[in-house]
Design an enzyme around this catalytic site. Structure first.
Site, PDB file in Angstrom:
ATOM      1  N   GLU A 207       0.872  -1.202  -0.084  1.00 52.64           N
ATOM      2  CA  GLU A 207       0.016   0.024   0.006  1.00 52.64           C
ATOM      3  C   GLU A 207       0.916   1.328  -0.091  1.00 52.64           C
ATOM      4  O   GLU A 207       0.473   2.445   0.302  1.00 52.64           O
ATOM      5  CB  GLU A 207      -1.057   0.008   1.218  1.00 52.64           C
ATOM      6  CG  GLU A 207      -1.989  -1.197   0.859  1.00 52.64           C
ATOM      7  CD  GLU A 207      -2.793  -1.192   2.199  1.00 52.64           C
ATOM      8  OE1 GLU A 207      -2.888  -0.415   2.982  1.00 52.64           O
ATOM      9  OE2 GLU A 207      -3.725  -2.306   2.137  1.00 52.64           O
ATOM     10  N   LYS A 339     -15.716  -1.378   2.550  1.00 52.11           N
ATOM     11  CA  LYS A 339     -14.951  -1.784   1.450  1.00 52.11           C
ATOM     12  C   LYS A 339     -15.951  -2.349   0.448  1.00 52.11           C
ATOM     13  O   LYS A 339     -16.508  -3.432   0.626  1.00 52.11           O
ATOM     14  CB  LYS A 339     -14.001  -2.800   1.571  1.00 52.11           C
ATOM     15  CG  LYS A 339     -12.684  -2.340   2.628  1.00 52.11           C
ATOM     16  CD  LYS A 339     -12.145  -3.642   2.980  1.00 52.11           C
ATOM     17  CE  LYS A 339     -10.692  -2.951   3.967  1.00 52.11           C
ATOM     18  NZ  LYS A 339     -10.150  -4.147   4.472  1.00 52.11           N
TER      19      LYS A 339
END
Length: 427
Positions: A207, A339
């Site tokens: 990330e 999400k």
């Protein structure tokens, strides 16, 4: 204007980790087209919508998505052709019914979400509206606090550093998203220098955060505070800290295994550790502080810290309204991580956010570790006014694309845009 669906075409593309994922194009009779691609998580909750993989070891080590692609190009296309793209809920519910399982395992959550998002994009394009405005209406103008994941541990760093997966900074004291992005970038670069000076690696994880081989979990916070100060900012009043331990990843037989510290602790001992950190450091948010099915532990955690910081459930809730409702009833947290690929449609994603709001809980939209350059979650965040989101470090194209989309949205909104700042979190 003819906003009926004329064509749907899916293809197999690669995500940011080099693994296959699904991309979908939806074309309407008026000629408008929407394209969306689907991310994939590394630390996935056990209760998430199923990501359909081919399991053909001769291709991509079994991770191919040709079955999901085929499901879009045949069954889903046949069912949706001629439907009005503006009827998002009807389309999403038809796909859920068509799949016929509770976890979207037949057609694949990755197939269904790709279509769901592409339909919304096509409809927005047909109406000549930016996606955030199409989804959220004229009042959508709240810009989020970006939660920059600048230091990685756990599975995102191959268990070579801290046990806790994400250490984030939140520039709540900034006056705009644009300013918050600059602050985050400056601290990120200072952290790189701090790590280099201390002799640590500055390689980045999935990330975009750094993944140094730290000996203690608290070292990560100390280094971040040093970087904030070196960048010229004040920890707490200007930049706060958020942590996502992703505790399910080190939970086994009722105990939490802190590998980096060579000890095993129970839920209460881990809560005591978090409490001591909240006393000592400017921590505003704790996500997945306990394991996804440790409901009794979560109750203790919320009793200890729920009135001091935002406690976010990710693996605990997996964007699923049934699990969120249980969490509200049992009073185990005060915020939900959102999400879209955990649940599989835009309609269900919005319902999860609305359920959180109904309980006066917070909602934080999130990327996945295996991302694409699709920026739909940026538009969703502004549309729903969630006030904060996490989409990695200000590094790596698939992360930065989301941040750049917020810059475009803020510019588009002009004087109507307002930054969530210190009001972003439930506390």
């Amino acid at each position: 204007m003819k906003t009926q669906i004329q064509a749907i075409h899916a293809r197999e593309i690669l995500d940011s980790r080099g693994n296959p994922t699904v991309e979908v194009d939806v074309t309407l009779e008026c000629g408008a087209m929407g394209r969306a691609s689907v991310p994939s998580g590394a630390s996935t909750g056990a209760h998430e919508a199923v990501e359909l993989r081919d399991k053909d070891t001769q291709r991509y080590s079994g991770k191919g998505v040709l079955k999901a692609v085929s499901n879009v190009n045949t069954e889903i296309l046949e069912s949706l052709r001629g439907m009005n793209a503006i009827d998002q809920e009807q389309i999403d519910h038809l796909m859920i019914k068509l799949d016929g399982t509770s976890d979207k395992s037949r057609l694949g959550g990755n197939a269904i979400l790709g279509v769901s998002l592409a339909v919304a994009r096509a409809a927005a394009s047909a109406l000549n509206l930016p996606l955030f405005q199409y989804l959220g209406g004229e009042q959508a103008a709240r810009m989020p606090v970006p939660m920059f994941n600048i230091l990685n541990g756990g599975v995102h760093a191959n268990w070579q550093g801290p046990d806790f997966q994400e250490f984030m900074i939140a520039p709540t004291g900034a006056g705009s998203f644009k300013e918050a992005l600059r602050w985050g970038s400056e601290v990120y670069h200072e952290l790189k220098a701090v790590l280099k000076d201390a002799g640590y690696s500055t390689a980045v994880g999935d990330e975009g955060g750094f993944a140094p081989a730290l000996k203690k979990n608290s070292d990560a916070i100390e280094l971040i505070i040093k970087a904030i100060e070196r960048a010229g900012y004040t920890p707490g009043s200007q930049i706060e800290i958020a942590i996502d331990p992703a505790s399910s990843g080190f939970y086994e037989n009722g105990l939490y295994h802190l590998r980096s510290e060579g000890r095993k602790v129970d839920a209460q001992e881990l809560i005591n550790l978090y409490s001591s950190w909240v006393d000592k450091y400017p921590i505003a948010v704790l996500e997945d502080g306990l394991a996804e099915d440790d409901w009794s532990g979560w109750k203790l955690l919320n009793a200890a810290l729920g009135d001091r910081i935002e406690l976010v459930g990710d693996d605990l809730f997996v964007t699923n309204v049934e699990r969120i409702q249980r969490g509200i009833t049992e009073n185990v947290a005060n915020a939900v991580l959102i999400k879209p690929n955990q649940i599989g449609t835009l309609t269900e994603t919005k319902a999860a956010i609305e359920m959180a709001y109904g309980a006066n809980w917070g909602a934080m939209v999130s990327h996945r570790s295996g991302e694409t350059v699709d920026s739909s979650i940026a538009d969703l965040t502004v549309a729903m006014g969630t006030g904060h989101l996490k989409t990695g470090a200000p590094c790596r194209g698939e992360r930065v694309e989301k941040y750049n989309q917020f810059l475009r949205i803020e510019e588009d909104l002009g004087s109507r845009a307002f930054y969530a700042g210190h009001d972003a979190f439930v506390r």
